[in-house]
Design a protein around this motif. Structure first.
Motif, short mmCIF file in Angstrom:
data_model
loop_
_atom_site.label_atom_id
_atom_site.label_comp_id
_atom_site.label_asym_id
_atom_site.label_seq_id
_atom_site.Cartn_x
_atom_site.Cartn_y
_atom_site.Cartn_z
N ASN A 1 0.72 -1.30 -0.11
CA ASN A 1 0.02 0.12 0.13
C ASN A 1 0.69 1.24 0.08
OD1 ASN A 1 -2.17 -1.51 0.20
ND2 ASN A 1 -2.64 -1.30 2.10
N ARG A 2 1.95 1.28 0.51
CA ARG A 2 2.71 2.47 0.85
C ARG A 2 3.61 2.74 -0.51
NH1 ARG A 2 4.31 0.45 6.13
NH2 ARG A 2 6.07 -0.58 5.21
N GLN A 3 3.84 1.70 -1.15
CA GLN A 3 4.48 1.62 -2.59
C GLN A 3 3.43 2.18 -3.36
OE1 GLN A 3 5.94 -1.76 -3.97
NE2 GLN A 3 7.13 -0.82 -5.34
N LYS A 4 2.21 1.81 -3.47
CA LYS A 4 1.04 2.49 -4.36
C LYS A 4 1.13 3.70 -4.23
CE LYS A 4 -1.18 -2.16 -5.06
NZ LYS A 4 -2.28 -2.87 -4.70
N LEU B 1 -5.04 2.86 1.49
CA LEU B 1 -5.95 2.81 0.18
C LEU B 1 -7.33 2.84 0.66
CD1 LEU B 1 -4.12 0.04 -1.59
CD2 LEU B 1 -4.03 2.31 -2.01
N ASP B 2 -8.31 3.40 -0.10
CA ASP B 2 -9.70 3.64 0.21
C ASP B 2 -10.31 3.54 -1.38
OD1 ASP B 2 -12.21 3.79 1.00
OD2 ASP B 2 -11.94 5.94 1.51
N GLY B 3 -10.78 2.35 -1.76
CA GLY B 3 -11.65 2.52 -2.95
C GLY B 3 -12.52 3.29 -3.34
N ILE C 1 -2.73 5.78 -10.31
CA ILE C 1 -3.88 6.23 -9.23
C ILE C 1 -4.95 5.57 -9.04
CG2 ILE C 1 -2.82 8.67 -9.92
CD1 ILE C 1 -5.51 9.18 -11.52
N ILE C 2 -4.98 4.44 -9.38
CA ILE C 2 -6.14 3.56 -9.22
C ILE C 2 -6.55 3.29 -7.83
CG2 ILE C 2 -7.12 1.20 -9.41
CD1 ILE C 2 -5.65 1.17 -12.30
N CYS C 3 -5.40 3.30 -6.90
CA CYS C 3 -5.30 3.19 -5.35
C CYS C 3 -6.12 4.41 -4.82
CB CYS C 3 -3.98 2.82 -4.84
SG CYS C 3 -2.66 4.28 -5.20
N GLN D 1 -8.29 7.47 -3.33
CA GLN D 1 -9.90 7.77 -2.86
C GLN D 1 -10.77 8.24 -4.13
OE1 GLN D 1 -9.32 9.99 0.37
NE2 GLN D 1 -8.70 8.15 1.73
N LYS D 2 -11.92 8.17 -3.83
CA LYS D 2 -13.11 8.78 -4.62
C LYS D 2 -12.83 8.28 -6.03
CE LYS D 2 -12.98 12.94 -1.67
NZ LYS D 2 -12.72 14.41 -1.96
N ASN D 3 -12.67 7.06 -6.30
CA ASN D 3 -12.64 6.52 -7.42
C ASN D 3 -11.99 7.29 -8.52
OD1 ASN D 3 -13.74 4.10 -6.99
ND2 ASN D 3 -15.71 4.95 -7.00
N CYS D 4 -10.87 8.26 -8.17
CA CYS D 4 -10.37 9.17 -9.12
C CYS D 4 -10.00 8.62 -10.28
CB CYS D 4 -9.10 9.62 -8.23
SG CYS D 4 -8.20 11.24 -9.12
N ALA D 5 -9.26 7.70 -10.70
CA ALA D 5 -8.95 6.89 -11.75
C ALA D 5 -10.39 6.70 -12.99
CB ALA D 5 -8.06 5.88 -11.80
N VAL D 6 -11.29 6.00 -12.11
CA VAL D 6 -12.60 5.92 -12.85
C VAL D 6 -13.15 7.10 -13.42
CG1 VAL D 6 -14.69 4.74 -12.71
CG2 VAL D 6 -12.62 3.84 -11.70
N ASN D 7 -13.14 8.14 -12.46
CA ASN D 7 -13.64 9.28 -12.88
C ASN D 7 -13.01 10.22 -14.04
OD1 ASN D 7 -15.78 8.89 -10.93
ND2 ASN D 7 -14.76 10.25 -9.55
N MET D 8 -11.75 10.15 -13.98
CA MET D 8 -10.81 10.77 -14.90
C MET D 8 -10.94 9.97 -16.24
SD MET D 8 -7.23 12.00 -13.05
CE MET D 8 -6.78 12.53 -14.46
N SER D 9 -11.21 8.72 -16.29
CA SER D 9 -11.58 8.01 -17.68
C SER D 9 -12.76 8.46 -17.82
CB SER D 9 -11.40 6.46 -17.04
OG SER D 9 -11.92 5.51 -18.41
#
Length: 189
Positions: free
Chosen positions: A58-61, A187-189, A121-123, A125-133
């Motif tokens: 988690n720290r590495q991500k 992490l917090d999905g 940035i998938i890791c 919060q707030k589904n950032c990667a999904v929202n950016m997609s």
């Protein structure tokens, strides 16, 4: 906290085994009890190793996300006013071909991101990667819709404005999330 729980459970089990041994000496031999205690210890050690490895991953991500965030923030920051201006122009003059072409040109000039660039940035919060997609797809669909001079393109215009408004909201949220990435510890999905 998890580590303390594992140690506590292990201690309780060992005490229970020792108490049982002293209360009923014929229940088993010392080698049997030592093997049982060793098994419990091995189980606790396995849990501790797995939880330590998970925390390290988690720290590495998060560290990788911290590296990727600034470049994405720059692009999102450029896109945000463009989305706002596009929405305002389309609400006022959406049927005018010149404004539609102008809006499409403005959106085309915004540097978008690839899906591979979102992977670090998938890791977050707030589904950032999904929202950016989602923002990326909406902008691309908006460009296609705004450059379509046919009747179908004109008919699609009322539907694209709410989509661009949604993209604007997600862009604001992504900027906030990426700017605060340094404060993430888990992490917090």
């Amino acid at each position: 906290m998890f580590r303390i729980g594992c140690v506590l459970v292990t201690c309780i089990l060992i005490c229970g085994v020792l108490l049982k041994t002293f209360m009923d000496p014929g229940a088993g031999t010392w080698p049997d009890w030592l093997a049982a205690i060793g098994t419990i210890g091995a189980f606790a050690g396995t849990i501790w190793i797995a939880s330590t490895e998970t925390r390290r991953n988690n720290r590495q991500k998060i560290a990788i996300a911290r590296i990727a965030a600034p470049a994405l923030v720059m692009r999102l920051t450029k896109l945000l006013p463009t989305l706002k201006n596009t929405i305002e122009n389309l609400k006022k003059n959406g049927t005018d071909v010149r404004y539609r072409e102008f809006c499409a040109k403005q959106l085309k000039e915004c540097p978008l991101w690839t899906l591979a660039e979102l992977e670090p940035i998938i890791c977050l919060q707030k589904n950032c990667a999904v929202n950016m997609s989602l923002v990326r797809e909406i902008v691309q669909i908006g460009i296609i819709t705004l450059t379509d001079q046919s009747q179908a393109g004109i008919n699609a215009l009322p539907g694209i404005i709410p989509q661009l408004e949604l993209a604007y909201i997600h862009t604001e949220s992504a900027i906030e999330t990426l700017r605060n990435v340094h404060s993430y510890s888990l992490l917090d999905g």
